[in-house]
Design an enzyme around this catalytic site. Structure first.
Site, PDB file in Angstrom:
ATOM      1  N   GLN A  77       8.076   1.526   7.732  1.00 35.64           N
ATOM      2  CA  GLN A  77       8.189   2.447   7.250  1.00 35.64           C
ATOM      3  C   GLN A  77       7.955   4.122   8.880  1.00 35.64           C
ATOM      4  OE1 GLN A  77       4.149   2.725   5.069  1.00 35.64           O
ATOM      5  NE2 GLN A  77       5.480   3.225   3.181  1.00 35.64           N
ATOM      6  N   GLU A  85      -0.879  -5.039   6.379  1.00 34.13           N
ATOM      7  CA  GLU A  85       0.100  -4.497   5.778  1.00 34.13           C
ATOM      8  C   GLU A  85       1.513  -4.782   6.076  1.00 34.13           C
ATOM      9  OE1 GLU A  85       2.190  -2.230   4.200  1.00 34.13           O
ATOM     10  OE2 GLU A  85       0.779  -0.234   4.702  1.00 34.13           O
ATOM     11  N   GLY A  86       2.907  -5.510   5.800  1.00 33.60           N
ATOM     12  CA  GLY A  86       4.117  -5.339   6.303  1.00 33.60           C
ATOM     13  C   GLY A  86       4.656  -3.868   6.267  1.00 33.60           C
ATOM     14  N   ARG A 146      11.526   0.364  -3.550  1.00 33.49           N
ATOM     15  CA  ARG A 146      10.544  -0.547  -2.444  1.00 33.49           C
ATOM     16  C   ARG A 146       9.703  -1.242  -3.548  1.00 33.49           C
ATOM     17  NH1 ARG A 146      11.063  -3.438   1.729  1.00 33.49           N
ATOM     18  NH2 ARG A 146       9.225  -3.448   3.242  1.00 33.49           N
ATOM     19  N   MET A 147       9.127   0.157  -3.528  1.00 32.95           N
ATOM     20  CA  MET A 147       7.553  -0.354  -4.585  1.00 32.95           C
ATOM     21  C   MET A 147       7.459  -1.290  -6.054  1.00 32.95           C
ATOM     22  SD  MET A 147       5.150   0.949  -1.904  1.00 32.95           S
ATOM     23  CE  MET A 147       3.405   1.296  -2.701  1.00 32.95           C
ATOM     24  N   SER A 205      -3.607   1.143   8.390  1.00 30.27           N
ATOM     25  CA  SER A 205      -3.730   1.092   6.772  1.00 30.27           C
ATOM     26  C   SER A 205      -5.075   0.096   5.577  1.00 30.27           C
ATOM     27  CB  SER A 205      -2.083  -0.411   6.722  1.00 30.27           C
ATOM     28  OG  SER A 205      -1.366  -0.038   6.734  1.00 30.27           O
ATOM     29  N   CYS A 233       2.997   6.330   0.741  1.00 29.70           N
ATOM     30  CA  CYS A 233       2.338   7.233  -0.179  1.00 29.70           C
ATOM     31  C   CYS A 233       0.212   7.324   0.192  1.00 29.70           C
ATOM     32  CB  CYS A 233       2.344   6.440  -1.392  1.00 29.70           C
ATOM     33  SG  CYS A 233       1.654   4.318  -0.633  1.00 29.70           S
ATOM     34  N   ASN A 234       0.168   6.625   1.381  1.00 33.65           N
ATOM     35  CA  ASN A 234      -1.341   7.059   1.914  1.00 33.65           C
ATOM     36  C   ASN A 234      -1.199   7.974   3.690  1.00 33.65           C
ATOM     37  OD1 ASN A 234      -2.903   5.435   0.048  1.00 33.65           O
ATOM     38  ND2 ASN A 234      -1.902   3.114   1.581  1.00 33.65           N
TER      39      ASN A 234
END
Length: 436
Positions: A120, A114-115, A201-202, A109, A50-51
């Site tokens: 990913q 963040e894990g 997952r999100m 990130s 997403c980023n």
């Protein structure tokens, strides 16, 4: 051959640009095949989240390879070069390697440390291997990046208490609820009517953090209701009402806080839809999908507040200062892992000479063995022939072991090249073919 990465991220492009370049898993194989079909691209793998959208490649020529990848991104997104290029970054060789290590460690990130990004990167490796778009170089690089990400999280404090996109989204909802009440602090969600749209997952992480923040219940919508029920079963202490996505209108009419995280290519909520509904309360929408699930035109509606992933900066910045110090610990690990990979890469320069040396000695061994065996006569048994052949191969391997080890050992490039020239001269080795 050259390692290169071309891409864009939350640091270089807003979500309205990033969503145009997102590559979902169902079209990943086609994208990899298209890239691999370019004669400049020898190996390729794609990281799409997403980023960020980043394409890691092994190319014949850095400038031409990077240009080919940039052209692909333009065609894929439908954006003109002048609209896309300001948002793209590219790194070559050691900078590309160092960048990947930072990404896998979570240092690049939005949410520092963040894990989820490590999962990913693992997925990127799996898809590249499944679709056979990677070779030995990217396999080695990406596998080492995964190991680096794990090492950073086990050897430093960076992963301790790290938030994720999903937890930041929940905190944003708490913050906005507090601001609406005149308080610049996180408020409880206990009295909110909460919905989560999507069951991936999100959404799982959203449910996890909603439960931790005291949410009293959640309406969970998904295109496949069974998947929503399977997800809700993992949260027995959180009251979850599962509904099909067809009930989205009911959800938007009754709930005061709605999180969206679906894989839809187009928005599932827009102003025209909301105008048709008789809403009972103020509606706060938090969209962490990319491409976005909520159209940008909803912000003009009274009684509606909408946020996307780019708005998470507001809550992320509240706890980043303490994590910056932890990131410095991780940098030491990243520098070491980058150096180790580049040393391995430099050692590949010796491989053609080593292969030609081995082939030369093998030819001599085979020729001399055949001469010796022919003199032994018919009384020399097959078993004895195998013993002698094994002996000759063992001698060659022993002779090669030390020079091969020395040629591959970390050393200055000039020194290695001089050693390679000496070996080639001593054994009259043919020069290697130039890479086209």
């Amino acid at each position: 051959m050259h390692i290169a990465v071309v891409g864009l991220s939350h640091r270089t492009a807003p979500v309205e640009i990033r969503e145009k370049l997102s590559i979902p898993e169902q079209t990943m194989e086609t994208s990899l095949q298209t890239l691999r079909g370019n004669d400049q691209v020898l190996e390729v793998s794609i990281l799409s989240t997403c980023n960020r959208l980043e394409i890691y490649t092994l190319v014949r020529h850095p400038e031409r390879g990077i240009s080919a990848i940039s052209d692909f991104l333009g065609q894929h997104s439908g954006l003109a070069a002048e609209d896309l290029s300001p948002h793209l970054f590219n790194f070559h060789h050691d900078e590309a390697v160092a960048h990947l290590m930072r990404v896998a460690a979570g240092l690049d990130s939005l949410v520092l440390g963040e894990g989820q990004i490590l999962s990913q990167v693992k997925k990127m490796v799996r898809l590249g291997q499944e679709h056979k778009s990677m070779g030995p170089i990217l396999n080695r690089l990406l596998t080492q990046a995964v190991s680096t990400g794990k090492r950073v999280r086990s050897e430093t404090n960076l992963g301790t208490g790290a938030v994720s996109i999903s937890s930041a989204a929940v905190e944003l909802a708490q913050l906005k609820l507090g601001q609406a009440q005149g308080e610049d602090q996180l408020m409880t969600l206990e009295s909110e009517l909460v919905a989560v749209v999507g069951a991936g997952r999100m959404s799982r992480l959203l449910l996890q953090h909603l439960q931790a923040k005291g949410c009293s219940g959640v309406m969970l919508l998904n295109r496949t209701r069974q998947r929503a029920e399977d997800l809700s079963a993992d949260f027995p202490e959180l009251p979850v009402e599962c509904r099909p996505l067809d009930d989205l209108n009911h959800c938007l009419s009754t709930c005061s806080l709605v999180f969206t995280s679906t894989a839809a290519d187009d928005p599932i909520v827009d102003a025209s839809l909301l105008k048709q509904l008789k809403r009972r309360s103020f509606l706060r929408l938090i969209d962490i999908g990319v491409p976005r699930n909520i159209a940008s035109d909803v912000v003009d509606l009274p009684g509606v507040e909408s946020h996307d992933v780019d708005d998470l900066h507001e809550v992320v910045s509240r706890n980043q200062e303490a994590r910056q110090q932890m990131a410095k610990e991780a940098e030491v690990v990243l520098q070491e892992e980058t150096r180790l990979f580049l040393e391995w890469w430099d050692s590949l320069e010796a491989v053609p000479t080593i292969n030609r040396l081995r082939a030369t000695l093998e030819a001599i061994r085979a020729e001399e063995l055949q001469k010796a065996l022919s003199r032994m006569g018919p009384d020399f048994s097959a078993r004895e022939r195998k013993v002698v052949e094994a002996l000759s191969k063992g001698i060659i391997n022993k002779i090669l072991h030390t020079p091969v080890t020395q040629l591959r050992a970390p050393q200055a490039r000039q020194e290695r090249q001089q050693a390679l020239r000496v070996v080639a001269c001593l054994f009259e080795l043919d020069p290697p073919l130039e890479d086209g």
